[in-house]
Design a protein around this motif. Structure first.
Motif, PDB file in Angstrom:
ATOM      1  N   LYS A 126       0.821  -1.220   0.000  1.00  0.00           N
ATOM      2  CA  LYS A 126       0.000   0.000   0.000  1.00  0.00           C
ATOM      3  C   LYS A 126       0.850   1.264   0.000  1.00  0.00           C
ATOM      4  CE  LYS A 126      -0.741   0.187   5.003  1.00  0.00           C
ATOM      5  NZ  LYS A 126       0.062   1.342   5.291  1.00  0.00           N
ATOM      6  N   ASP A 127       2.091   1.167   0.484  1.00  0.00           N
ATOM      7  CA  ASP A 127       2.996   2.316   0.505  1.00  0.00           C
ATOM      8  C   ASP A 127       3.950   2.327  -0.685  1.00  0.00           C
ATOM      9  OD1 ASP A 127       2.039   3.477   2.918  1.00  0.00           O
ATOM     10  OD2 ASP A 127       3.087   1.928   4.043  1.00  0.00           O
ATOM     11  N   GLY A 128       3.726   1.456  -1.661  1.00  0.00           N
ATOM     12  CA  GLY A 128       4.582   1.436  -2.845  1.00  0.00           C
ATOM     13  C   GLY A 128       5.568   0.275  -2.819  1.00  0.00           C
ATOM     14  N   LEU A 129       6.726   0.480  -3.399  1.00  0.00           N
ATOM     15  CA  LEU A 129       7.742  -0.560  -3.546  1.00  0.00           C
ATOM     16  C   LEU A 129       8.215  -1.075  -2.189  1.00  0.00           C
ATOM     17  CD1 LEU A 129       9.578  -2.076  -5.592  1.00  0.00           C
ATOM     18  CD2 LEU A 129      11.222  -0.228  -5.289  1.00  0.00           C
ATOM     19  N   GLU A 130       8.260  -2.415  -2.038  1.00  0.00           N
ATOM     20  CA  GLU A 130       8.725  -3.028  -0.789  1.00  0.00           C
ATOM     21  C   GLU A 130       9.955  -3.899  -0.988  1.00  0.00           C
ATOM     22  OE1 GLU A 130       5.578  -5.126   1.157  1.00  0.00           O
ATOM     23  OE2 GLU A 130       4.427  -3.306   1.527  1.00  0.00           O
ATOM     24  N   SER A 131      10.398  -4.068  -2.222  1.00  0.00           N
ATOM     25  CA  SER A 131      11.562  -4.923  -2.474  1.00  0.00           C
ATOM     26  C   SER A 131      12.513  -4.215  -3.438  1.00  0.00           C
ATOM     27  CB  SER A 131      11.116  -6.258  -3.087  1.00  0.00           C
ATOM     28  OG  SER A 131      10.492  -6.033  -4.340  1.00  0.00           O
ATOM     29  N   ARG A 132      13.770  -4.636  -3.396  1.00  0.00           N
ATOM     30  CA  ARG A 132      14.760  -4.075  -4.311  1.00  0.00           C
ATOM     31  C   ARG A 132      14.693  -4.830  -5.629  1.00  0.00           C
ATOM     32  NH1 ARG A 132      21.091  -4.475  -4.281  1.00  0.00           N
ATOM     33  NH2 ARG A 132      20.590  -6.445  -3.340  1.00  0.00           N
ATOM     34  N   VAL A 133      14.889  -4.128  -6.724  1.00  0.00           N
ATOM     35  CA  VAL A 133      14.890  -4.751  -8.044  1.00  0.00           C
ATOM     36  C   VAL A 133      16.064  -4.178  -8.835  1.00  0.00           C
ATOM     37  CG1 VAL A 133      13.291  -3.069  -9.049  1.00  0.00           C
ATOM     38  CG2 VAL A 133      13.459  -5.333 -10.033  1.00  0.00           C
ATOM     39  N   LYS A 134      16.645  -4.998  -9.693  1.00  0.00           N
ATOM     40  CA  LYS A 134      17.774  -4.546 -10.509  1.00  0.00           C
ATOM     41  C   LYS A 134      17.320  -4.344 -11.944  1.00  0.00           C
ATOM     42  CE  LYS A 134      21.505  -6.495  -7.833  1.00  0.00           C
ATOM     43  NZ  LYS A 134      22.779  -7.193  -7.866  1.00  0.00           N
ATOM     44  N   ALA A 135      17.765  -3.236 -12.525  1.00  0.00           N
ATOM     45  CA  ALA A 135      17.498  -2.942 -13.928  1.00  0.00           C
ATOM     46  C   ALA A 135      18.809  -3.066 -14.686  1.00  0.00           C
ATOM     47  CB  ALA A 135      16.921  -1.541 -14.076  1.00  0.00           C
ATOM     48  N   PRO A 136      18.968  -4.113 -15.509  1.00  0.00           N
ATOM     49  CA  PRO A 136      20.204  -4.282 -16.259  1.00  0.00           C
ATOM     50  C   PRO A 136      20.444  -3.095 -17.198  1.00  0.00           C
ATOM     51  CG  PRO A 136      18.857  -6.269 -16.365  1.00  0.00           C
ATOM     52  CD  PRO A 136      18.017  -5.185 -15.756  1.00  0.00           C
ATOM     53  N   PRO A 137      21.704  -2.863 -17.593  1.00  0.00           N
ATOM     54  CA  PRO A 137      21.984  -1.760 -18.521  1.00  0.00           C
ATOM     55  C   PRO A 137      21.272  -1.974 -19.854  1.00  0.00           C
ATOM     56  CG  PRO A 137      23.982  -3.047 -18.054  1.00  0.00           C
ATOM     57  CD  PRO A 137      22.885  -3.615 -17.235  1.00  0.00           C
ATOM     58  N   LYS A 138      20.860  -0.866 -20.450  1.00  0.00           N
ATOM     59  CA  LYS A 138      20.220  -0.887 -21.775  1.00  0.00           C
ATOM     60  C   LYS A 138      19.117  -1.937 -21.855  1.00  0.00           C
ATOM     61  CE  LYS A 138      23.032   2.101 -23.742  1.00  0.00           C
ATOM     62  NZ  LYS A 138      22.616   3.390 -24.158  1.00  0.00           N
ATOM     63  N   SER A 139      18.165  -1.867 -20.929  1.00  0.00           N
ATOM     64  CA  SER A 139      17.138  -2.912 -20.870  1.00  0.00           C
ATOM     65  C   SER A 139      15.747  -2.327 -20.664  1.00  0.00           C
ATOM     66  CB  SER A 139      17.432  -3.886 -19.733  1.00  0.00           C
ATOM     67  OG  SER A 139      17.249  -3.243 -18.478  1.00  0.00           O
ATOM     68  N   ALA A 140      14.768  -3.132 -20.996  1.00  0.00           N
ATOM     69  CA  ALA A 140      13.372  -2.872 -20.672  1.00  0.00           C
ATOM     70  C   ALA A 140      12.842  -4.204 -20.153  1.00  0.00           C
ATOM     71  CB  ALA A 140      12.597  -2.412 -21.887  1.00  0.00           C
ATOM     72  N   VAL A 141      12.555  -4.280 -18.858  1.00  0.00           N
ATOM     73  CA  VAL A 141      12.117  -5.525 -18.232  1.00  0.00           C
ATOM     74  C   VAL A 141      10.631  -5.419 -17.908  1.00  0.00           C
ATOM     75  CG1 VAL A 141      12.473  -7.131 -16.326  1.00  0.00           C
ATOM     76  CG2 VAL A 141      14.418  -5.866 -17.256  1.00  0.00           C
ATOM     77  N   LEU A 142       9.871  -6.386 -18.379  1.00  0.00           N
ATOM     78  CA  LEU A 142       8.439  -6.449 -18.118  1.00  0.00           C
ATOM     79  C   LEU A 142       8.196  -7.200 -16.818  1.00  0.00           C
ATOM     80  CD1 LEU A 142       5.475  -6.070 -19.103  1.00  0.00           C
ATOM     81  CD2 LEU A 142       5.696  -8.331 -20.173  1.00  0.00           C
ATOM     82  N   PHE A 143       7.324  -6.669 -15.975  1.00  0.00           N
ATOM     83  CA  PHE A 143       6.908  -7.341 -14.754  1.00  0.00           C
ATOM     84  C   PHE A 143       5.410  -7.554 -14.824  1.00  0.00           C
ATOM     85  CE2 PHE A 143      10.924  -5.510 -13.594  1.00  0.00           C
ATOM     86  CZ  PHE A 143      11.506  -6.487 -12.811  1.00  0.00           C
TER      87      PHE A 143
END
Length: 105
Positions: A59-76
């Protein structure tokens, strides 16, 4: 770095830089942006077992860490409710409240 809400079940994390980004729950702007998404667990449908490819949104937004690889678009993609999974958290000392302002009291 960008976050794009495709609809209520999908979001994209886009990293146009040459560097990997560790998106942290303590980033106020990210927490506020992800409050628009329904609470739950979101996974990368292409690489669900890759480290840091699961996003937990409360309810307060993001609760976990996530990694975004370089030059990427990751779908969740939405997977399930937060209550459907068991979670363990390891907090370093001193720990800080994630995405929550400190009480003035």
């Amino acid at each position: 770095m960008g976050i794009l809400q495709a609809d209520e079940r999908y979001l994209w994390i886009i990293n146009e830089s040459d560097n990997e980004y560790n998106i942290q729950p303590m980033w106020t702007e990210v927490c506020n942006a992800l409050k628009a998404m329904p609470s739950g667990v979101y996974e990368d449908p292409l690489y669900p077992d890759a480290p840091f490819r699961t996003i937990m949104i409360g309810k307060d937004g993001l609760e976990s860490r996530v990694k975004a690889p370089p030059k990427s678009a990751v779908l969740f993609q939405y997977k399930c409710e937060l209550s459907d999974i068991s979670r363990v958290v390891i907090l370093p000392f001193p720990w800080r409240s994630l995405c929550r302002p400190h009480d003035a009291t």
